[in-house]
Motif scaffolding. Sequence first.
Motif, PDB file in Angstrom:
ATOM      1  N   SER A  11       1.177  -1.322   0.185  1.00 25.04           N
ATOM      2  CA  SER A  11       0.105   0.134  -0.074  1.00 25.04           C
ATOM      3  C   SER A  11       0.708   1.303   0.019  1.00 25.04           C
ATOM      4  CB  SER A  11      -0.977   0.028   1.142  1.00 25.04           C
ATOM      5  OG  SER A  11      -1.947  -0.988   1.110  1.00 25.04           O
ATOM      6  N   LYS A  12       0.289   2.389  -0.775  1.00 24.78           N
ATOM      7  CA  LYS A  12       1.007   3.601  -0.508  1.00 24.78           C
ATOM      8  C   LYS A  12      -0.214   4.486  -0.101  1.00 24.78           C
ATOM      9  CE  LYS A  12       4.265   6.869  -0.801  1.00 24.78           C
ATOM     10  NZ  LYS A  12       5.372   6.751  -0.388  1.00 24.78           N
ATOM     11  N   HIS A  13      -0.102   5.310   1.000  1.00 24.22           N
ATOM     12  CA  HIS A  13      -1.270   6.153   1.492  1.00 24.22           C
ATOM     13  C   HIS A  13      -0.496   7.607   1.595  1.00 24.22           C
ATOM     14  CE1 HIS A  13      -3.630   2.517   3.388  1.00 24.22           C
ATOM     15  NE2 HIS A  13      -3.464   2.618   2.094  1.00 24.22           N
ATOM     16  N   THR A  20      -7.004  10.529   3.930  1.00 20.95           N
ATOM     17  CA  THR A  20      -6.078   9.545   3.479  1.00 20.95           C
ATOM     18  C   THR A  20      -6.462   9.141   2.092  1.00 20.95           C
ATOM     19  OG1 THR A  20      -5.921   8.583   5.673  1.00 20.95           O
ATOM     20  CG2 THR A  20      -5.006   7.409   3.886  1.00 20.95           C
ATOM     21  N   LYS A  22      -5.648   6.743  -0.802  1.00 26.29           N
ATOM     22  CA  LYS A  22      -4.946   5.437  -1.112  1.00 26.29           C
ATOM     23  C   LYS A  22      -4.531   5.055  -2.367  1.00 26.29           C
ATOM     24  CE  LYS A  22      -7.594   3.118   2.730  1.00 26.29           C
ATOM     25  NZ  LYS A  22      -8.613   2.127   3.058  1.00 26.29           N
ATOM     26  N   ASP A  25      -3.698   0.258  -2.771  1.00 25.28           N
ATOM     27  CA  ASP A  25      -4.324  -0.021  -1.884  1.00 25.28           C
ATOM     28  C   ASP A  25      -4.286  -1.682  -1.536  1.00 25.28           C
ATOM     29  OD1 ASP A  25      -6.042  -0.224   0.349  1.00 25.28           O
ATOM     30  OD2 ASP A  25      -7.610   0.265  -0.869  1.00 25.28           O
ATOM     31  N   ASN A  26      -3.358  -2.227  -0.763  1.00 23.62           N
ATOM     32  CA  ASN A  26      -3.208  -3.572  -0.761  1.00 23.62           C
ATOM     33  C   ASN A  26      -3.101  -4.230  -1.800  1.00 23.62           C
ATOM     34  OD1 ASN A  26      -3.097  -5.521   1.345  1.00 23.62           O
ATOM     35  ND2 ASN A  26      -5.267  -5.929   1.316  1.00 23.62           N
ATOM     36  N   SER A  61       4.073   2.457   1.863  1.00 24.64           N
ATOM     37  CA  SER A  61       3.677   2.950   3.290  1.00 24.64           C
ATOM     38  C   SER A  61       3.529   1.422   3.891  1.00 24.64           C
ATOM     39  CB  SER A  61       2.461   3.426   3.447  1.00 24.64           C
ATOM     40  OG  SER A  61       2.154   4.529   2.574  1.00 24.64           O
ATOM     41  N   LYS A  62       3.146   0.327   3.304  1.00 27.03           N
ATOM     42  CA  LYS A  62       2.960  -1.091   3.841  1.00 27.03           C
ATOM     43  C   LYS A  62       3.348  -2.052   2.933  1.00 27.03           C
ATOM     44  CE  LYS A  62      -1.144  -0.163   6.414  1.00 27.03           C
ATOM     45  NZ  LYS A  62      -2.419  -0.250   6.550  1.00 27.03           N
ATOM     46  N   ASP A 218      -8.806   2.743  -8.225  1.00 22.18           N
ATOM     47  CA  ASP A 218      -8.738   3.086  -6.924  1.00 22.18           C
ATOM     48  C   ASP A 218      -7.562   2.574  -6.079  1.00 22.18           C
ATOM     49  OD1 ASP A 218     -10.970   4.743  -7.264  1.00 22.18           O
ATOM     50  OD2 ASP A 218     -12.158   3.342  -6.610  1.00 22.18           O
ATOM     51  N   GLY A 219      -6.512   2.236  -6.640  1.00 21.35           N
ATOM     52  CA  GLY A 219      -5.500   1.671  -6.033  1.00 21.35           C
ATOM     53  C   GLY A 219      -5.367   0.016  -5.972  1.00 21.35           C
ATOM     54  N   GLN A 220      -6.335  -0.394  -6.512  1.00 23.57           N
ATOM     55  CA  GLN A 220      -6.497  -1.948  -6.357  1.00 23.57           C
ATOM     56  C   GLN A 220      -6.568  -2.490  -7.631  1.00 23.57           C
ATOM     57  OE1 GLN A 220      -9.914  -2.611  -4.017  1.00 23.57           O
ATOM     58  NE2 GLN A 220      -8.915  -2.071  -2.105  1.00 23.57           N
TER      59      GLN A 220
END
Length: 228
Positions: A11-13, A20, A22, A25-26, A61-62, A218-220
């Motif tokens: 993830s990058k937030h 936030t 995203k 996102d995961n 970020s994660k 949306d980041g996914q």
Amino acid sequence: MSCLIKIDNLSKHYLLSKNTVKAVDNISLKINKKEYVALMGTSGSGKSTLMNIIGCLDTPSKGSYYLNNKNVGELSDNMLAEIRNLEVGFVFQTFNLLPRMNALDNVALPLIYAGYAKDDRIKLAKKALKEVGLSDRVYHKPNELSGGQRQRVAIARALVNNPSIILADEPTGNLDSQNSSEIMKIFKKIHQKGNTIILVTHETEIAKNANRIIKLKDGQILTDEKKQ
Ligand code: ADP
Ligand code: MG
């Protein structure tokens, strides 16, 4: 097939005042050596963010990211810079050539950081320019070249170090359709020679050149399809 890129729950937030964003996102994803992947999605879907993390220009970020079995998150800044230089060849929408340098010097630049002697730099840069069909434009500066030719210089620069991956973010975004198709032919040739390519585009026609299309929203990851 051997694995080149392994991304787990990445993830990058971005924290903007109270919101936030995203951007990624995961996401979990594997890309093997010699794949030709198109990364698609509308504007803001996270394509460039993911690409920049893959190219070690940005950090997540994660989650974790392994490039060539190396855990990128555990590398020092110096080692990251080295990986960027040796393993990744970037091609950008706006070419990003140095305006005062001719094509040869632009292409040879990454070889300076990689520690090659001058004679070798010239030899390798000329070879890379030949591969993109620009042997007759070696001493031209960017403003003495067409858009398509500038992008070919940028591709030669990305190739000159013989990197593990070529990352191209909207490489045809500033080109007309004829120049775009020339550039796509060059990517096809590079892929056939055994290179791994990840190409960001929002154009379906361009994405069709790849063997695998990953769509982001949306980041996914929305879909991930391989050509039969
Ligand atoms: P794409 O390349 O698909 O157009 P990006 O990866 O550039 O999308 O951006 C994904 C999302 O993250 C967008 O909503 C964008 O506004 C946001 N974003 C990107 N970079 C930053 C940043 N540095 N700070 C805050 N938000 C950002
Ligand atoms: Mg983008």
